[in-house]
Write a protein that holds these residues in place. Structure first.
Motif, short mmCIF file in Angstrom:
data_model
loop_
_atom_site.label_atom_id
_atom_site.label_comp_id
_atom_site.label_asym_id
_atom_site.label_seq_id
_atom_site.Cartn_x
_atom_site.Cartn_y
_atom_site.Cartn_z
N GLN A 181 -79.28 -50.56 -6.53
CA GLN A 181 -77.98 -51.25 -6.65
C GLN A 181 -78.51 -52.18 -5.74
OE1 GLN A 181 -75.45 -51.84 -8.28
NE2 GLN A 181 -74.76 -53.54 -8.16
N ILE A 182 -78.49 -53.41 -7.00
CA ILE A 182 -79.57 -54.84 -5.20
C ILE A 182 -78.48 -55.28 -5.09
CG2 ILE A 182 -81.23 -56.82 -5.38
CD1 ILE A 182 -82.39 -55.93 -8.25
N PRO A 183 -78.37 -55.71 -3.60
CA PRO A 183 -77.78 -56.58 -2.70
C PRO A 183 -77.57 -57.20 -3.72
CG PRO A 183 -78.62 -55.14 -1.27
CD PRO A 183 -79.74 -55.38 -2.98
N ALA A 184 -76.21 -57.96 -3.52
CA ALA A 184 -75.90 -59.50 -4.52
C ALA A 184 -74.84 -59.96 -3.02
CB ALA A 184 -74.60 -59.29 -4.98
N GLY A 185 -75.49 -61.64 -2.72
CA GLY A 185 -75.15 -62.59 -1.62
C GLY A 185 -75.42 -62.19 -0.40
N VAL A 186 -74.78 -62.53 0.53
CA VAL A 186 -76.14 -63.02 1.91
C VAL A 186 -74.62 -61.97 2.88
CG1 VAL A 186 -76.80 -64.29 3.95
CG2 VAL A 186 -77.44 -64.95 1.34
N VAL A 187 -75.04 -60.80 3.49
CA VAL A 187 -74.55 -59.96 3.79
C VAL A 187 -75.39 -59.16 5.20
CG1 VAL A 187 -73.20 -58.12 3.96
CG2 VAL A 187 -73.36 -59.15 2.35
N LEU A 188 -74.94 -60.11 6.23
CA LEU A 188 -75.77 -59.63 7.46
C LEU A 188 -75.18 -59.30 8.66
CD1 LEU A 188 -76.91 -63.46 8.69
CD2 LEU A 188 -78.24 -61.36 7.66
N ASN A 189 -75.05 -58.19 8.71
CA ASN A 189 -74.45 -57.04 10.24
C ASN A 189 -74.87 -57.21 11.49
OD1 ASN A 189 -74.40 -54.43 12.08
ND2 ASN A 189 -75.71 -53.19 10.74
N ILE A 190 -74.14 -58.06 12.05
CA ILE A 190 -74.10 -58.52 13.12
C ILE A 190 -73.46 -57.60 14.38
CG2 ILE A 190 -73.42 -60.36 12.70
CD1 ILE A 190 -70.73 -60.53 13.12
N GLY A 191 -73.58 -55.79 14.33
CA GLY A 191 -73.72 -54.80 15.44
C GLY A 191 -71.54 -55.65 15.40
#
Length: 133
Positions: free
Chosen positions: A103-113
């Motif tokens: 599954q290719i990730p859609a959108g911009v999702v960032l892990n911020i801890g």
């Protein structure tokens, strides 16, 4: 030299592509800086990514309207680093890159801890989502 010209020169001389409003506080009063940034937005030199967050702009090839010089996927981590957050890739991106998912990730999702971050960042209806882990 007026505030608009000083900020424009400062933006063009910097290597960074994103700027916080606080970086321009030394150029004049809060009202002067706000008017200058609004003027640069109207001229197409800057685009607004969020409250107090601006990026260098270029004209779109398709519409001619100003767009950021780099995609939001690249600019968003730069902004978060300026706010002092460590940015990592999301869980879905990690799974895709390791081959555990197709599954290719859609959108911009960032892990911020584990830190909380409430600001909305985005451009033209495309918003950045935050994942806390």
């Amino acid at each position: 030299m007026n505030v608009v010209d000083r900020i424009k020169r400062s933006v063009s001389n910097r290597g960074a592509d994103v700027f916080l409003r606080a970086e321009f506080d030394g150029f004049g009063s809060q009202a002067q800086v706000g008017r200058a940034l609004a003027e640069l937005q109207r001229k197409g030199a800057l685009v607004k990514l969020g409250v107090g967050v601006y990026a260098k702009a270029k004209p779109s090839v398709l519409s001619g309207k100003p767009i950021p010089v780099k995609p939001l996927e690249i600019l968003a981590p730069e902004v978060l680093k300026k706010f002092g957050l460590k940015v990592g890739e999301s869980r879905l991106t990690r799974e895709y890159n390791s081959g555990r998912s197709t599954q290719i990730p859609a959108g911009v999702v960032l892990n911020i801890g584990k830190r909380r971050f409430q600001r909305k960042l985005g451009f033209n209806g495309k918003l950045v989502e935050y994942e806390r882990a």
